[in-house]
Design an enzyme around this catalytic site. Structure first.
Site, short mmCIF file in Angstrom:
data_model
loop_
_atom_site.label_atom_id
_atom_site.label_comp_id
_atom_site.label_asym_id
_atom_site.label_seq_id
_atom_site.Cartn_x
_atom_site.Cartn_y
_atom_site.Cartn_z
N LYS A 1 -45.59 31.46 -2.10
CA LYS A 1 -46.06 31.03 -0.77
C LYS A 1 -45.26 31.70 0.34
O LYS A 1 -45.83 32.06 1.37
CB LYS A 1 -45.96 29.51 -0.64
CG LYS A 1 -46.98 28.78 -1.49
CD LYS A 1 -47.11 27.32 -1.12
CE LYS A 1 -48.20 26.65 -1.94
NZ LYS A 1 -48.25 25.18 -1.74
N LYS B 1 -59.14 30.35 -9.53
CA LYS B 1 -59.46 28.94 -9.39
C LYS B 1 -59.98 28.63 -8.00
O LYS B 1 -59.62 29.29 -7.02
CB LYS B 1 -58.24 28.07 -9.77
CG LYS B 1 -57.29 27.71 -8.68
CD LYS B 1 -56.27 26.66 -9.14
CE LYS B 1 -55.54 26.13 -7.91
NZ LYS B 1 -54.95 24.84 -8.01
N LYS C 1 -58.35 25.57 -1.93
CA LYS C 1 -58.53 25.55 -0.47
C LYS C 1 -57.65 26.60 0.20
O LYS C 1 -57.99 27.09 1.26
CB LYS C 1 -58.23 24.17 0.09
CG LYS C 1 -56.79 23.75 -0.09
CD LYS C 1 -56.48 22.43 0.60
CE LYS C 1 -55.10 21.97 0.21
NZ LYS C 1 -55.06 21.31 -1.10
#
Ligand code: ADP
Ligand code: NA
Length: 330
Positions: free
Chosen positions: A114, A197, A200
Site C-alpha cells: 500500500k 479479485k 474496491k
C-alpha cells in the site's frame, strides 16, 4: 460449553459493500452468529490511514452498519459495533506498539504494497502501525478465532506473536487466537479482469457489483463482463476465468451447485447465462437493499442499535484493558 468467540472487522471505505465482501465475508458472519459468540466491528479507525473526508466517513460508517444489519446481522445474536465508539482499541494499540519491534512491523507486506502505491514518504505512520491496531481489535475481546483470508494471514500471525510476547513478559492476559478458515467461501473476481479479485481498492467500477447497485446497473456490468471467445459454459477457472466467476456468483447466490448449473446451461450461450445471472443478482440483493434503506430512514434507531452494540463490546474490552494496564504497571 461456551461458543468460541470470534472477532471480525470490515472497513467503511466505500458507499456500498461489493459481492466479494458479501459472499466472502458478510454472509459467513451471518452464519457464525449461530455457531460463535461473534463480535463484528465497523473499523472506522482503520479507515483514516490514507486520507479521508470526515462527512463521507461518517456517512459510510452508517451505510456499512445498515448494510450489515440488512444482510442479516442480528444485534440479539451478535455484537455489532463501531470501532471508534470503543476507545479501548486505541488504548490497547499503544501498549502493543511498545512491544512490537520496528523491524517486525516493517516486514508486513501489506504496508509495503500500500505504501509503495502512495509513495513510501507520504504513507502515514497509521498505515504502518495498522496491524498493531488490528491486533488490539482482536486481543481486546479474547477472541478464540479470527476468520482470515490469505491477505490477512501475516497480520494474524503478528497478533499471535504479540499475545504470546505480552503473556510471557507480564503474565497470561490474552487468548492467542487461531485462524478460522472458512470452507466453501466464494472467491469473487473482477468482472473486467477475472484473474484478479473483485476489490474496491483495485477494481474499476465496471469490475465490481455493489450490493447497492440497482438491477439495471448490475445487469449492465454483468453484460459487459469479460469472458473468453469460446462458447461452452464449463467451469474452468484456469482457461475460462470469466465464465468461472459468473458461475461462482450464480452458484453462491442461487444456492445451486456449479455442476447443476453447468448441466442446465449445456448448449446455451454466454448471453443466456449473463441474463439469468442478472436476475439472480437482482433477486438476491433486493431484500438487502430494502432493509438497508429502512435502516437509513431511521437514523435514531440505527444509532441506538450501534450504541447498544458499543456498550456490549465495551464491557468486554474495558475488562481486558484494565487487566492489561495493571500488568503493565499503570
Ligand atoms: P476490498 O478488497 O474490496 O478492499 P476488503 O479488503 O475490505 O475488501 O475485504 C473485506 C472482507 O471481504 C474481507 O473479509 C475479505 O476477505 C472479503 N473479500 C473482499 N474481496 C473479496 C472477494 N473478491 N472475494 C471474496 N471475499 C472478498
Ligand atoms: Na483491501
Amino acid at each position: 460449553v461456551a461458543r468460541p468467540r470470534v472477532l471480525s472487522g470490515i472497513q467503511p471505505t466505500a458507499d456500498s459493500f461489493h459481492l466479494g465482501n458479501y459472499l466472502g465475508a458478510i454472509r459467513n458472519w451471518v452464519t457464525m452468529q449461530d455457531t460463535h459468540d461473534a463480535f463484528y466491528c465497523v473499523v472506522d479507525l482503520h479507515a483514516i490511514t490514507a486520507g479521508h473526508d470526515p462527512a463521507v466517513l461518517r456517512q459510510r460508517t452508517r451505510l456499512a452498519a445498515a448494510q450489515l444489519l440488512a444482510a442479516g446481522l442480528d444485534p440479539e445474536r451478535c455484537t455489532l459495533f463501531v470501532q471508534s465508539q470503543v476507545p479501548e482499541h486505541s488504548q490497547l494499540a499503544w501498549v502493543l506498539s511498545c512491544i512490537t519491534g520496528f523491524g517486525e512491523a516493517s516486514r508486513m507486506t501489506q504496508f509495503k504494497d500500500k505504501s509503495s502505491r502512495q509513495g513510501a514518504e507520504r504513507a502515514s505512520v497509521g498505515l504502518f502501525t495498522y496491524p498493531i491496531l488490528q491486533a488490539a481489535d482482536i486481543l481486546l475481546y479474547q477472541a478464540d478465532a479470527v476468520p482470515v483470508g490469505e491477505d490477512q494471514r501475516q497480520h494474524l500471525e503478528l497478533t499471535r506473536d504479540l499475545a504470546q510476547r505480552f503473556n510471557g513478559l507480564f503474565g497470561t492476559t490474552f487468548t492467542v487466537p487461531e485462524p478460522y478458515i472458512i470452507r466453501d467461501t466464494a472467491k469473487i473476481t473482477d468482472l473486467q479482469d477475472p484473474t484478479a479479485k473483485m476489490s474496491k481498492s483495485a477494481s474499476s467500477p465496471a469490475g465490481i457489483i455493489d450490493l447497492l447497485d440497482d438491477p439495471a446497473r448490475s445487469a449492465k456490468k454483468i453484460r459487459s463482463a469479460v469472458t473468453d471467445t469460446g462458447r461452452e459454459i464449463i467451469f474452468d477457472p484456469e482457461t475460462k476465468p470469466g465464465i468461472a466467476n459468473l458461475l461462482t456468483i450464480y452458484s453462491a447466490l442461487a444456492g445451486r451447485s456449479i455442476d447443476d448449473l453447468v448441466g442446465a446451461y449445456a448448449g446455451k450461450g454466454y448471453g443466456d447465462l449473463k441474463k439469468d445471472l442478472s436476475a439472480v443478482v437482482a433477486d438476491a440483493v433486493r431484500p438487502i437493499q430494502e432493509r438497508t434503506r429502512a435502516y437509513l430512514e431511521d437514523p435514531a434507531q440505527l444509532d441506538k442499535l450501534l450504541a447498544l452494540g458499543a456498550e456490549k463490546a465495551r464491557a468486554v474490552a474495558a475488562a481486558t484493558l484494565r487487566t492489561t494496564y495493571e500488568r503493565v504497571g499503570f
